[in-house]
Write a protein that holds these residues in place. Structure first.
Motif, PDB file in Angstrom:
ATOM      1  N   GLY A 107      17.274 107.019  -0.145  1.00  0.00           N
ATOM      2  CA  GLY A 107      16.112 106.141  -0.236  1.00  0.00           C
ATOM      3  C   GLY A 107      16.177 104.976   0.736  1.00  0.00           C
ATOM      4  O   GLY A 107      15.263 104.783   1.556  1.00  0.00           O
ATOM      5  N   PRO A 108      17.243 104.168   0.690  1.00  0.00           N
ATOM      6  CA  PRO A 108      17.355 103.081   1.666  1.00  0.00           C
ATOM      7  C   PRO A 108      17.435 103.565   3.112  1.00  0.00           C
ATOM      8  O   PRO A 108      16.924 102.907   4.021  1.00  0.00           O
ATOM      9  N   THR A 109      18.036 104.731   3.323  1.00  0.00           N
ATOM     10  CA  THR A 109      18.134 105.273   4.680  1.00  0.00           C
ATOM     11  C   THR A 109      16.757 105.618   5.221  1.00  0.00           C
ATOM     12  O   THR A 109      16.438 105.318   6.376  1.00  0.00           O
TER      13      THR A 109
ATOM     14  N   LEU B 149      12.156 104.455   8.748  1.00  0.00           N
ATOM     15  CA  LEU B 149      10.724 104.189   8.899  1.00  0.00           C
ATOM     16  C   LEU B 149      10.447 102.777   9.408  1.00  0.00           C
ATOM     17  O   LEU B 149       9.310 102.437   9.699  1.00  0.00           O
ATOM     18  N   GLY B 150      11.483 101.948   9.476  1.00  0.00           N
ATOM     19  CA  GLY B 150      11.321 100.591   9.973  1.00  0.00           C
ATOM     20  C   GLY B 150      10.841  99.608   8.922  1.00  0.00           C
ATOM     21  O   GLY B 150      10.417  98.504   9.249  1.00  0.00           O
ATOM     22  N   ILE B 151      10.893  99.982   7.663  1.00  0.00           N
ATOM     23  CA  ILE B 151      10.439  99.105   6.586  1.00  0.00           C
ATOM     24  C   ILE B 151      11.481  98.031   6.296  1.00  0.00           C
ATOM     25  O   ILE B 151      11.136  96.879   6.037  1.00  0.00           O
TER      26      ILE B 151
ATOM     27  N   THR C 206      20.202  95.889   5.834  1.00  0.00           N
ATOM     28  CA  THR C 206      19.693  95.811   4.465  1.00  0.00           C
ATOM     29  C   THR C 206      19.806  97.164   3.779  1.00  0.00           C
ATOM     30  O   THR C 206      20.216  97.248   2.616  1.00  0.00           O
ATOM     31  N   ALA C 207      19.431  98.216   4.490  1.00  0.00           N
ATOM     32  CA  ALA C 207      19.526  99.563   3.922  1.00  0.00           C
ATOM     33  C   ALA C 207      20.978  99.905   3.585  1.00  0.00           C
ATOM     34  O   ALA C 207      21.250 100.503   2.536  1.00  0.00           O
TER      35      ALA C 207
END
Length: 126
Positions: free
Chosen positions: A37-39, A44-46, A51-52
């Motif tokens: 999920g974080p990856t 996607l650049g979110i 942070t991920a």
């Protein structure tokens, strides 16, 4: 040209199979969402890669078993729904589909392992 009965037979054969790949992939992805999920958010650049990485490390370190159990629950639920739709939700039905059910489990485990390896590798780049 095919007749109506031939077309019905082909349709029945296609729908009679257990969707091994879809069920296995879904269970495996849900099981590794703590890392994937974080990856995906980072790709996607979110969120930033750092942070991920922090989120994935925290989720994997503290909640990995919750995600794995959720993946297993999704796997069991999807298999149950697929067998129930085919009126095969019995011991005899399980015996009939045992090789496909083992295939579902193998696909789920392989999906988990591959996504774990990819997210771990991407974590080294963060």
């Amino acid at each position: 040209m095919t007749t109506g009965s031939e077309e019905q037979t082909r349709t029945r054969v296609r729908t009679d199979r257990l969707p091994m790949w879809r069920i296995g992939l879904t269970g495996g992805v849900v099981g590794i969402l703590c890392c994937a999920g974080p990856t995906v958010l980072a790709l996607l650049g979110i969120v930033s890669a750092g942070t991920a990485f922090a989120w994935a490390t925290d989720l994997y370190g503290n909640y990995a078993w919750w995600f794995r159990l959720s993946g297993l629950a999704v796997l069991v639920l999807l298999v149950w729904l697929a067998l129930r739709r085919r009126d095969q939700c019995s011991i005899a039905g399980m015996r009939r589909w045992r090789w496909r059910l083992l295939g579902v489990l193998a696909v789920a485990v392989a999906t988990y392992i591959v996504l774990y390896a990819v997210t771990t590798w991407l974590g080294t780049l963060a």
